[in-house]
Design a protein around this motif. Structure first.
Motif, PDB file in Angstrom:
ATOM      1  N   LYS A   1      48.054  92.531  57.229  1.00  0.00           N
ATOM      2  CA  LYS A   1      48.982  93.044  58.450  1.00  0.00           C
ATOM      3  C   LYS A   1      49.535  91.702  59.076  1.00  0.00           C
ATOM      4  O   LYS A   1      49.071  90.947  59.803  1.00  0.00           O
ATOM      5  N   VAL A   2      50.979  91.503  58.788  1.00  0.00           N
ATOM      6  CA  VAL A   2      51.662  90.327  59.022  1.00  0.00           C
ATOM      7  C   VAL A   2      53.198  91.046  59.489  1.00  0.00           C
ATOM      8  O   VAL A   2      53.913  91.220  58.915  1.00  0.00           O
ATOM      9  N   PRO A   3      53.296  91.125  61.091  1.00  0.00           N
ATOM     10  CA  PRO A   3      54.497  91.891  61.458  1.00  0.00           C
ATOM     11  C   PRO A   3      55.933  90.909  61.075  1.00  0.00           C
ATOM     12  O   PRO A   3      55.784  89.802  61.056  1.00  0.00           O
ATOM     13  N   ILE A   4      56.617  91.373  60.487  1.00  0.00           N
ATOM     14  CA  ILE A   4      57.900  90.857  59.796  1.00  0.00           C
ATOM     15  C   ILE A   4      59.037  91.477  60.610  1.00  0.00           C
ATOM     16  O   ILE A   4      59.113  92.656  60.796  1.00  0.00           O
ATOM     17  N   VAL A   5      60.309  90.512  60.880  1.00  0.00           N
ATOM     18  CA  VAL A   5      61.488  91.156  61.347  1.00  0.00           C
ATOM     19  C   VAL A   5      62.566  90.828  60.100  1.00  0.00           C
ATOM     20  O   VAL A   5      62.459  89.767  59.680  1.00  0.00           O
ATOM     21  N   ALA A   6      63.519  91.560  60.030  1.00  0.00           N
ATOM     22  CA  ALA A   6      64.560  91.562  59.256  1.00  0.00           C
ATOM     23  C   ALA A   6      65.930  91.730  59.832  1.00  0.00           C
ATOM     24  O   ALA A   6      66.409  92.714  60.190  1.00  0.00           O
ATOM     25  N   PRO A   7      66.472  90.654  60.249  1.00  0.00           N
ATOM     26  CA  PRO A   7      67.907  90.697  61.146  1.00  0.00           C
ATOM     27  C   PRO A   7      69.061  90.482  60.388  1.00  0.00           C
ATOM     28  O   PRO A   7      70.015  90.527  61.127  1.00  0.00           O
ATOM     29  N   PHE A   8      68.896  90.495  59.095  1.00  0.00           N
ATOM     30  CA  PHE A   8      70.043  90.240  58.079  1.00  0.00           C
ATOM     31  C   PHE A   8      69.935  91.022  56.691  1.00  0.00           C
ATOM     32  O   PHE A   8      68.676  90.623  56.168  1.00  0.00           O
ATOM     33  N   ASN A   9      70.769  91.996  56.534  1.00  0.00           N
ATOM     34  CA  ASN A   9      70.811  92.487  55.019  1.00  0.00           C
ATOM     35  C   ASN A   9      71.386  91.868  54.226  1.00  0.00           C
ATOM     36  O   ASN A   9      72.513  91.359  54.227  1.00  0.00           O
ATOM     37  N   LEU A  10      70.500  91.262  53.106  1.00  0.00           N
ATOM     38  CA  LEU A  10      71.049  90.316  51.893  1.00  0.00           C
ATOM     39  C   LEU A  10      72.021  91.199  50.942  1.00  0.00           C
ATOM     40  O   LEU A  10      72.604  90.707  50.331  1.00  0.00           O
ATOM     41  N   GLY A  11      71.691  92.676  50.930  1.00  0.00           N
ATOM     42  CA  GLY A  11      72.379  93.489  49.937  1.00  0.00           C
ATOM     43  C   GLY A  11      72.069  95.218  50.152  1.00  0.00           C
ATOM     44  O   GLY A  11      70.853  95.257  50.597  1.00  0.00           O
ATOM     45  N   LEU A  12      73.245  95.773  50.035  1.00  0.00           N
ATOM     46  CA  LEU A  12      72.995  97.195  49.821  1.00  0.00           C
ATOM     47  C   LEU A  12      73.197  97.490  48.616  1.00  0.00           C
ATOM     48  O   LEU A  12      74.230  97.083  47.799  1.00  0.00           O
ATOM     49  N   ASN A  13      72.270  98.376  47.830  1.00  0.00           N
ATOM     50  CA  ASN A  13      72.431  98.829  46.219  1.00  0.00           C
ATOM     51  C   ASN A  13      72.216  97.627  45.444  1.00  0.00           C
ATOM     52  O   ASN A  13      71.415  96.978  45.704  1.00  0.00           O
ATOM     53  N   GLY A  14      72.776  97.616  44.422  1.00  0.00           N
ATOM     54  CA  GLY A  14      72.728  96.479  43.528  1.00  0.00           C
ATOM     55  C   GLY A  14      71.872  96.604  42.292  1.00  0.00           C
ATOM     56  O   GLY A  14      71.769  95.932  41.455  1.00  0.00           O
TER      57      GLY A  14
END
Length: 388
Positions: free
Chosen positions: A75-88
């Motif tokens: 368990k390592v808490p991660i944050v995602a402040p930016f989407n690099l892509g939708l779909n694809g």
């Protein structure tokens, strides 16, 4: 004074905002000295991010959630402040499976329900004849590819855990596995579907945008502890990625972006193949048949780069549906908290717009997805491991 960063990535077109941010100098303008490290497997990227070998990473959105919940690993808490892509992503099938599905289809070949029902008939005939189950490749158990394949199959009555085999393969190995007959189909991100078509070993059956209108795919991921210690550095990285995404989305820049991404140390495939992906104009069959979709891959347009916690909720719901975890309100809250539109908005000095639950995902089957009613969502589907 510059800040050195090590960032891991997999050779996929949805890493383009990171790659262009570095190679066009947008990161340097923000005072960042970024070393991009090309990896082969998602487990490598996850592990190196978790232990601090990477400061940030191009990461599967579900892996960021799984890591934060301690599913499948530490368990390592991660944050995602930016989407690099939708779909694809796309589903690519062997010529033999393509012929079998087309032989059973009743309806339009771009309709995922029509192909899912055709697949169920193919599966039934194979079972009746004593043939081995079909094998589908996907990139990781906690991956959009896994959930998208399962969602599509199950809508047509195919149980992905009983009627077919699902196997994990790193993205760059998908094409060889299809060519060698190790798998009958796969779901992977660009450019590997197009590479299979160009080599004559596969047909693109579906774009993932046929299955889900908006599917959070890859994220810029950092450890939560790192984000709290380095808020200004993270904001600079978000700004650099946002500038790169904006650059890529201008059609007049696509050829240059494709050349940057085509470099051997980056994605390492022909620039023309990458530009097809960015333009949403793909060859889907070895005979040259082409298909266009403005939604094939969204890098920055239509608000794609801003994280949407409702997308995280949908991914968590799939983890519950397929038996990777139990439904727990606190875990859902943690999953949605991985996607951080607040950090995105603060870095870019803007007030974001949240996507309403009715259009957060846009799946081709089942009810509109509402993060506030995961149980209702899951109850709508007959196939799965979750039971109320």
């Amino acid at each position: 004074m510059t800040t050195p960063l090590h960032i891991g990535f997999i050779p996929l077109v949805d890493a383009s905002a990171l790659i262009v941010a570095v190679d066009k100098g947008f990161a340097a303008v923000e005072g960042l000295d970024v070393t991009l490290v090309r990896e082969v497997s998602w487990s490598n990227v996850r592990d190196k991010l978790n232990i601090g070998r990477f400061d940030a990473a191009h990461l599967l959105a579900p892996v960021a959630i799984a890591s934060s919940l301690g599913l499948g690993h530490v368990k390592v808490p991660i944050v995602a402040p930016f989407n690099l892509g939708l779909n694809g992503n796309a589903i690519t099938v062997s010529p033999a499976l393509h012929a079998a599905i087309m032989g059973e289809i009743d309806g339009n070949a771009t309709d995922p329900m029509a192909t899912a029902l055709a697949l169920s008939r193919v599966v039934a005939k194979r079972r009746a004849s004593g043939a081995e189950p079909l094998t589908f490749g996907m990139t990781f158990p906690f991956s959009t590819h896994n959930y998208q394949l399962r969602f599509w199959m199950a809508a047509g009555g195919v149980d992905p855990d009983e009627d077919v085999h699902l196997v994990v393969l790193p993205p760059p190995y998908m094409v060889d596995s299809l060519a060698n007959g190790h798998v009958d189909a796969f779901c992977v991100g660009a450019p590997w579907n197009s590479v299979a078509v160009d080599l004559g070993v596969g047909h693109i059956l579906h774009f993932v945008s046929d299955i889900l209108v908006r599917a959070a795919e890859k994220v810029l991921a950092v450890r939560q502890s790192w984000s709290e210690k380095n808020p200004d550095v993270l904001a600079a990285l978000i700004r650099a990625a946002a500038r790169a995404a904006e650059f890529i989305e201008h059609p007049e820049n696509r050829a240059e972006a494709a050349r940057i991404l085509a470099q051997p140390e980056r994605i390492g495939v022909d620039a023309e193949v990458i530009q097809r992906t960015l333009d949403g104009r793909l060859k889907i069959s070895p005979d040259g048949t082409r298909r266009e979709s403005s939604r094939y891959l969204l890098v920055g347009r239509e608000g794609a780069a801003r994280p949407d916690p409702a997308q995280a909720a949908w991914l968590y719901a799939q983890m519950v549906r397929w038996g990777q975890t139990a439904m727990q309100p606190e875990a859902l809250k943690t999953a949605m908290g991985v996607f951080r539109p607040d950090l995105y908005d603060a870095a870019l000095g803007q007030q974001g717009k949240a996507t309403g639950p009715s259009d957060a995902v846009g799946a081709f089957a089942g009810p509109a997805f509402d993060p506030a009613d995961i149980a209702g969502h899951l109850a709508a589907f007959k196939i799965g491991h979750w039971r109320p």
